[in-house]
Design an enzyme around this catalytic site. Structure first.
Site, mmCIF file in Angstrom:
data_model
loop_
_atom_site.group_PDB
_atom_site.id
_atom_site.type_symbol
_atom_site.label_atom_id
_atom_site.label_comp_id
_atom_site.label_asym_id
_atom_site.label_seq_id
_atom_site.Cartn_x
_atom_site.Cartn_y
_atom_site.Cartn_z
ATOM 1 N N LYS A 102 -15.403 -16.837 3.896
ATOM 2 C CA LYS A 102 -16.834 -16.767 4.200
ATOM 3 C C LYS A 102 -17.674 -16.365 2.995
ATOM 4 C CE LYS A 102 -18.141 -14.849 8.149
ATOM 5 N NZ LYS A 102 -18.544 -15.823 9.178
ATOM 6 N N GLY A 144 -12.272 -4.673 1.396
ATOM 7 C CA GLY A 144 -13.699 -4.349 1.413
ATOM 8 C C GLY A 144 -14.077 -3.329 0.347
ATOM 9 N N GLY A 199 -7.474 -9.008 0.581
ATOM 10 C CA GLY A 199 -6.258 -8.974 1.400
ATOM 11 C C GLY A 199 -5.405 -10.220 1.270
ATOM 12 N N ARG A 253 0.819 -1.215 0.000
ATOM 13 C CA ARG A 253 0.000 0.000 0.000
ATOM 14 C C ARG A 253 0.856 1.269 0.000
ATOM 15 N NH1 ARG A 253 -5.087 -1.525 4.032
ATOM 16 N NH2 ARG A 253 -6.436 -2.285 2.363
#
Ligand code: 3PG
Ligand code: MG
Length: 415
Positions: free
Chosen positions: A185, A394, A371, A22
């Site tokens: 998930k 996200g 990520g 980043r």
């Protein structure tokens, strides 16, 4: 000039940065501002600190790394508002860079507090605000939303490239379009799965979320990570995909084999279970019949990666695709290997990487996010080899799902 970056980078126990992706990705914007003679005051968050005493979330190590990457001094200021900020920023030289301490040391940041945003702009003596923290623009916080009420606010180069690339792929992709969706998930990815059901020509599922889909189809998954709450969602998606496949050319693919072990550890003994075609067990047992258990995940085993047939299917499918979006690794890529660079549960993701990078001839346009995926690609030193590796987790998922990002909607150049 106040620049919002997303320097929420992972640190190890000693406070050392374990991935500077980043920071590196923000460098072109910072350099462009320096070259224009701006006085660059950068703000960011790091982690989710309880309060300002939590020094494990200090941005100080980032100032050092940024300074190395820029080849010039980056002054670190131990607060993001207040007298020391005001003093440090009042007599800056053109081209000078300052990094302020973690915005989340103030609860007002996450509360999108107007006064905090006003003071942030005022104490940094900023005439303009540049938003370049793509990873955080899905949050409506003081430094992504309220701040834009106190200075003319525009996008930085990284934010612009992220939004342009991702929206082009989602709105007007070169077809055929393939989506590879992994990670733990289903709940985290449900919106983009639905989006891709409408949009993509091929969807393949891997990672722990595949276990829930497999169980929904009655395949035994042993001791694998499963979201029992999401079983009905998984069934619904499988049914919907069958209907779509009758209406247009469409493939929805779940892993047909997996790498299993009875513990998540680099010393674990692994085996391949081919629960669909039973080919491996048949070949290995011949001329005897294989034991019925050979093509089944045992009750004490966990599926920790996709198997080689599944990886080969996915790599083959992408040979026919113009665009591939990949979000979420196929297995537990974090587990290091006892020997060599590829961990015991990373072979499936490696097969995907090979295919995406053109090992079989065709190299589709590749957009990667999430990520775990980004971290693995970085660890393998391959970030430059793909067309786009997103800095957002996200934020990239929400953008792909077609949601409005508050930190983009608040900018003057949002269009
Ligand atoms: C991220 O890493 O996802 C962003 O920096 C946002 O951080 P957050 O999830 O703590 O808001
Ligand atoms: Mg996050």
């Amino acid at each position: 000039m106040l620049l919002r970056a997303d320097y929420n980078v992972p640190l190890d126990e000693s406070g050392a940065i374990t991935s500077d992706f980043r920071i590196k990705q923000s460098v072109p914007t910072v350099k462009a501002l320096i070259e224009k003679g701006c006085k660059v005051v950068i703000c960011s968050h790091l982690g989710r600190p309880k309060d300002s005493e939590d020094k494990t979330c200090s941005l100080k190590p980032v100032a050092k790394r940024l300074s190395e990457l820029l080849g010039q001094e980056v002054q670190f200021v131990d607060n993001c508002v207040g007298d020391i900020v005001s003093a440090a920023t009042s007599d800056m030289q053109a081209g000078q860079v300052i990094l302020l301490e973690n915005l989340r040391y103030y609860k007002e940041e996450e509360q999108n507090n107007e006064d905090f945003a006003r003071v942030l702009v005022q104490d940094s003596h900023a005439e303009y605000f540049v938003q370049d923290g793509f990873g955080v623009v899905h949050r409506a916080h003081a430094s992504t939303d309220a701040v834009t009420h106190y200075a003319p606010a525009v996008s930085g180069l990284l934010l612009q490239r992220e939004v342009d690339t991702i929206t082009t792929v989602m709105d007007n992709p070169e077809r055929p379009l393939m989506a590879i969706i992994g990670g733990a998930k289903i709940a985290d990815k449900i919106d983009i799965i639905h989006k891709f059901l409408d949009l993509a020509d091929v969807i393949v599922i891997g990672g722990a979320m595949a276990n829930t889909f497999l169980l929904a189809q009655g395949i035994e998954v042993g001791d694998s990570l499963v979201d029992k709450d999401d079983l009905s969602i998984a069934k619904e998606i499988i049914e919907k995909s069958k209907v779509i496949a009758t209406e247009r050319k469409f493939t929805f693919y779940l892993p047909q084999d997996g790498v299993v072990a009875n513990k998540l550890d680099k010393t674990a003994v692994t085996r391949i279970v081919d629960w669909d075609a039973h080919v491996i067990a048949d070949i290995q047992a011949y001329p005897k019949m294989p034991a019925a258990s050979a093509s089944k995940v045992a009750p004490d085993e966990k599926i920790l990666d996709i198997g080689p047939f599944s990886g080969a299917f996915m790599a083959g499918a992408m040979q026919l695709c113009a665009t591939v979006v990949w979000n979420g690794t196929m297995g537990v890529t974090e587990t290091q290997s006892l020997q060599g660079p590829v961990g015991p549960f990373a072979h499936g993701s490696e097969l995907i990487i090979d295919g995406l990078l053109g090992s079989h001839g065709h190299k589709p346009f590749s957009v990667l996010g999430g990520g775990d995926t980004t971290a693995y690609i970085e660890e393998r030193g391959l970030t430059e080899n793909f067309n786009h590796v997103s800095t957002g987790g996200g934020a990239s998922l929400e953008l792909m799902a077609g949601k409005t990002l508050p930190g983009v909607a608040s900018l003057l150049d949002k269009a």
